[in-house]
Design a protein around this motif. Structure first.
Motif, PDB file in Angstrom:
ATOM      1  N   ALA A 143     -29.494  32.716  22.955  1.00 22.96           N
ATOM      2  CA  ALA A 143     -28.983  32.564  21.757  1.00 22.96           C
ATOM      3  C   ALA A 143     -27.398  32.850  21.714  1.00 22.96           C
ATOM      4  O   ALA A 143     -26.588  32.143  21.075  1.00 22.96           O
ATOM      5  CB  ALA A 143     -29.588  33.625  20.782  1.00 22.96           C
ATOM      6  N   GLN A 166     -27.997  29.974  12.361  1.00 26.68           N
ATOM      7  CA  GLN A 166     -28.092  30.543  13.379  1.00 26.68           C
ATOM      8  C   GLN A 166     -27.056  30.609  14.580  1.00 26.68           C
ATOM      9  O   GLN A 166     -26.630  31.558  15.112  1.00 26.68           O
ATOM     10  CB  GLN A 166     -29.468  29.879  14.399  1.00 26.68           C
ATOM     11  N   PHE A 173     -32.657  33.560  16.107  1.00 25.76           N
ATOM     12  CA  PHE A 173     -32.461  32.190  16.660  1.00 25.76           C
ATOM     13  C   PHE A 173     -33.545  32.014  18.014  1.00 25.76           C
ATOM     14  O   PHE A 173     -33.198  31.788  19.161  1.00 25.76           O
ATOM     15  CB  PHE A 173     -30.930  31.959  17.295  1.00 25.76           C
ATOM     16  N   ALA A 176     -33.462  29.067  20.265  1.00 26.53           N
ATOM     17  CA  ALA A 176     -32.347  28.983  21.616  1.00 26.53           C
ATOM     18  C   ALA A 176     -33.335  28.842  23.017  1.00 26.53           C
ATOM     19  O   ALA A 176     -32.590  28.285  23.765  1.00 26.53           O
ATOM     20  CB  ALA A 176     -31.599  30.305  21.496  1.00 26.53           C
ATOM     21  N   ASP A 219     -27.510  38.897  16.956  1.00 27.39           N
ATOM     22  CA  ASP A 219     -28.883  38.378  17.198  1.00 27.39           C
ATOM     23  C   ASP A 219     -30.009  38.934  16.692  1.00 27.39           C
ATOM     24  O   ASP A 219     -31.014  38.527  16.707  1.00 27.39           O
ATOM     25  CB  ASP A 219     -29.158  38.668  18.951  1.00 27.39           C
TER      26      ASP A 219
END
Length: 220
Positions: A143, A166, A173, A176, A219
């Protein structure tokens, strides 16, 4: 944290040959009724497999390889459908479950090579780059890498359009890990990123170096 990225090389390839191991070739040869596969010269296993595959109709061969690589996740009916669709379309680029797209790509391209083009071809993109930061011990997940890459991608890029929130750090995310198929990190913060040629095209990487500031909690 501020990151600096230098793009060193971007390639478009039609297969990742190292994806397939000697054990894969031997198991597939058995499934294609090739005798004594274990006793064959390791260097000739791929060509032997191609010969064994082409003794079967393309759709049947596709089912065998799909069952080997995806049999635990897909039903018999799904494998039947995909094996038919693969002859007319690049299923690996459109399959709705992103976690299966990389394996579908590898299956598709093995069949494409074996049958000399009877299956539509797809591609992968390999990005070699360095990514450095003030914290030399920081490890980057998929990510974070995609968020860093974002500033160097063309606005035409499909990942930018589909995952804007994202990439900006405004949403989790999990996708990813399926956008980046394989991630290798070596000394001196060198990264080798393999992804779909449909998701990130070579000509969509429009910068060679830039800096990116990312909040450490982005994140979450």
């Amino acid at each position: 944290m501020k990151y600096k990225i230098n793009i060193e090389k971007v390639q478009t390839v039609d297969e990742i040959r190292e994806y397939w191991s000697k054990e894969d070739y031997i198991e597939l040869l058995k499934r294609f009724d090739y005798p004594d596969a274990e006793d064959s010269d390791p260097e000739s296993l791929r060509e032997l497999l191609f010969m064994a595959i082409t003794d079967f109709e393309p759709g049947e061969a596709a089912k065998v390889i799909l069952d080997y690589k995806l049999g635990e996740e897909l039903s018999e009916g799904q494998i039947e459908q995909i094996s038919n669709d693969m002859l007319i379309d690049t299923v690996c680029e459109e399959y709705p479950e992103m976690e299966l797209q990389s394996r579908l790509f590898h299956v598709n391209q093995l069949l494409f090579k074996a049958y000399n083009g009877k299956f539509p071809s797809s591609s992968a993109t390999i990005i070699n780059c360095s990514i450095t930061s003030s914290n030399s011990d920081s490890s980057l997940d998929e990510a974070t890498i995609l968020r860093i890459l974002n500033d160097g991608l063309s606005d035409r890029n499909i990942v930018k359009r589909l995952f804007e929130e994202q990439l900006n750090g405004n949403a989790e995310f999990p996708e990813a890990e399926n956008i980046i198929w394989d991630l290798e990190v070596s000394e001196n913060a060198q990264y080798k990123i393999i992804t779909s040629g449909n998701l990130i095209k070579k000509d969509e990487v429009i910068a060679s170096e830039w800096e990116k500031e990312i909040e450490e909690d982005s994140d979450k």
